[in-house]
Design a protein around this motif. Sequence first.
Motif: not given
Length: 540
Positions: A515-538
């Motif tokens: 979980q700490p790495l999942i949050a770090a990945a979002e902070e680093l890359a902004g996946i949800a912010r840029i793509t609109g995907r709040a969570r992975p598909d798989v």
Amino acid sequence: MNQVATRPYADQKPGTSGLRKKVRVFQQEHYAANFIQAVFDVVEGKAGAALVIGGDGRFYNREVIQTAIRMAAANGFARVIVGRGGILSTPAASHLIRLRKALGGLVLSASHNPGGPDEDFGIKYNVSNGGPAPEKLTDAIYARTREIDRLLIADAPDVDLDRDGESRVGDMVVEVVDPVADYAELMERLFDFAAIREMIAGGFRIRFDAMHAVTGPYAREIFRRLGAREDSVVNGTPLPDFGGHHPDPNLVHAKALYDEMMGEGAPDFGAASDGDGDRNLIIGKGMFVSPSDSLAVLAANAHLAPAYQGGIAGIARSMPTSQAADRVAEALGIGLYETPTGWKFFGNLLDAGLVTICGEESAGTGSNHVREKDGVWAVLLWLNVLAKRRVSVAEILRDHWARFGRNYYARHDYEALAVDAANQVMDGLRARLGGLAGTRANGLAVAGADDFEYLDPTDQSLSRNQGLRVRFDDGSRIVFRLSGTGTEGATLRVYLERYEPAGGDLGMDVGTALQPLIAAAEELAGIARITGRARPDVVT
């Protein structure tokens, strides 16, 4: 021989595993033929040579095989060897190329991607060592597709693919062969079938889900030789649309197997393979085995199988695969090679004798017996280990972690993203890589970051831009990479890894541990912010 005028298509650049597109793309006039002709134009030594052709049985396989046979005849091949029904698993095709000393082979598959009229198709070329064409060759093939203006194709009726034996197309011999026999005999030489038979005779139960894909006939024949019950193989008939399912052996698409293995009265061992037979899923009674852990466990125990009883020369893994295998290599005093994703990068290491066992986190594991990953091989090596150690899958994993520590690991896939958005994620992070060391992400201290590049130790070829790595002070890491196996949009993969040493907490829930790495990945890359995907598909 007919010479047929054609025009180039601009989108025939092979990915990590050949050319993959939707069926409707391949059904365009001369689309498949253009790519095949580009292969034949680039490959040298066709005159008098043999060519292997086969695929995973998906929709449009037979039509393209017939085209490829006629084109091989017109391009000077002396013999085509094709699996009955057009069927050859990818590892079986690799073995057949090597066994028959063929110049190469056309493997018609989109691997773990879905099949059917509205789904996916693919073609890749394997070279004489049985492995996928190296980048130098695929680059030349792509260059040829962009300028091709003619096809060479024999004027001949379709070949009967459903009857073993020889026929002719012009001066070329077409040999239809049993797709299973040679491969099954190879497996009997590699593994201790007597020990596995004894274990099964003692009541050991197996469930193998072939996912209505190519490994059904292989598993049925091999498990018959091992004395397993007929119901050991489920979904064992290859279907053009894989029964409407996605033939990817992960916890999403093989959920029925997972649920059975976690339930009351579960078999002792569960496994699955994918569309073309090169991937594997391993689940013990009540215990899922991550592909990265599977690679490490098999490398540590390979000496229990006859083919590897003298030890292994080294281990290779793709860069995003967890570092669990690294610790095995260190303990065994053998080499560990970290390569880009794509089995073709293992071929040179295997040919040079530097490694014996290879693996990728995407459920691919294999050895020097062929030059492809091999799902059935991985299943049989697990069974060989279980037969020799006579403990459960769960006990093997717990023993392994107690010795080497545990690499908590997961891959998050964001599928069918808008290409621009996926590139924005990667480009934005890439621009910041140089300044990340010494900063923090979700409170975790960044030790370093880079864009992975690989210098092949055998031929000094350099592959750049193979994935963005962020390493943390505690040994954890996150890898960001765009996949080359999809057919629509872009697939962003995020790989998360946390190491817990032996003596630490080895029994955590994987999601909680990461979980700490999942949050770090979002902070680093902004996946949800840029793509609109709040969570992975798989998540695998």
